[in-house]
Design a protein around this motif. Structure first.
Motif, PDB file in Angstrom:
ATOM      1  N   ARG A 128       0.442  -1.150  -0.034  1.00 47.72           N
ATOM      2  CA  ARG A 128       0.232   0.042   0.014  1.00 47.72           C
ATOM      3  C   ARG A 128       1.405   1.192   0.117  1.00 47.72           C
TER       4      ARG A 128
ATOM      5  N   THR B 106       1.011   6.987  -6.461  1.00 49.57           N
ATOM      6  CA  THR B 106      -0.145   8.047  -7.121  1.00 49.57           C
ATOM      7  C   THR B 106       0.087   9.392  -6.259  1.00 49.57           C
TER       8      THR B 106
ATOM      9  N   ASP C 291       0.337   4.054  -2.980  1.00 49.16           N
ATOM     10  CA  ASP C 291      -0.111   6.102  -2.932  1.00 49.16           C
ATOM     11  C   ASP C 291       0.654   6.305  -3.028  1.00 49.16           C
TER      12      ASP C 291
END
Length: 257
Positions: free
Chosen positions: A107, A114, A111
């Motif tokens: 994760r 992004t 993230d």
């Protein structure tokens, strides 16, 4: 399609895309409206700086596949550090290996990717995870500068994942209840947290739903979310004289109780 001309260019994506963008820069022109799919094998072949160059052009969008497994397997292999720096546009990816929990490490990288896409020109980023059974294969990142484009992509994703709108599990049995329609209670909570008890034009709320701030899309707002909230007296609605329902959006304002 009639009138469509297709040209196939062999070679590496980075080389050909860089050449094309260089030619456009030399002409002081911009890239024609383009949907660029970037599908590298592993961490090599999709530099963040090249994605940024594409996104500098108005009406250009990217669909980028991001594979976590090759990063996990090859990050200590000689020659991979520089490609990973180029992939993320930063060396911050190295911090993930201080995280012991594998899902949390995964994760962290997603993230980070992004955030880096937004720092390099993407106004909106929509993610879509693909699984084989319960095994996560890769994540698709859709980048755009257009609010309508963001909403349309989310709408397409919901057709593949009627339950949650965030993933596709190949060969997995679907939950029969999820196929009956999305549970928009989560969207209602997001709207309440975002707008609270302030009177807000419905257009402002729609723009929020169309953006990447929520996985839901505009088509799930009025009938599926706002109508039940009004029926249950959880929102107050102001309408122009003679207006009713949510079919005519002009002049409607609402607030949460």
């Amino acid at each position: 399609m009639p009138g469509t001309k297709v040209t196939v260019v062999r070679g590496k994506f980075e080389d050909n895309m860089t050449l094309l963008l260089d030619q456009i820069d030399q002409q002081n022109a911009v890239l024609a409206p383009a949907f660029v799919m970037v599908d590298p094998f592993g961490p090599k072949g999709s530099r963040m700086s090249l994605i940024e160059r594409i996104l500098r052009n108005p009406k250009s969008e990217c669909l980028i596949s991001f594979m976590y497994e090759p990063i996990r397997r090859f990050h200590t292999t000689g020659g991979y550090e520089e490609p990973l720096n180029e992939l993320f546009g930063t060396e911050a990816w190295k911090e993930c290996f201080d995280i012991e929990d594998e899902p949390e490490r995964n994760r962290f990288l997603h993230d980070l990717f992004t955030r880096q896409l937004k720092r390099h020109g993407a106004k909106y980023v929509v993610t879509f995870e693909l699984y084989r059974g319960n095994h996560h294969i890769y994540t698709l990142y859709f980048t755009t500068g257009d609010l309508k484009g963001c909403d349309l992509m989310k709408s397409c994703i919901w057709k593949l994942d009627p339950g949650q709108g965030v993933s596709f599990r190949a060969h997995a049995q679907r939950d029969l209840f999820s196929l009956r329609g999305a549970d928009t209670d989560h969207l209602a909570r997001q709207l309440r947290d975002r707008f609270g008890n302030q009177w807000t034009p419905i257009g402002t709320i729609e723009d929020f739903v169309k953006s990447d701030a929520t996985p839901f899309h505009k088509g799930q707002l009025r009938q599926a979310t706002l109508q039940p909230l009004e029926r249950d007296s959880k929102i107050e609605v102001q309408r122009p004289q003679g207006g009713k329902g949510f079919t005519s959006g002009r002049g409607i304002r609402l607030r949460f109780k």
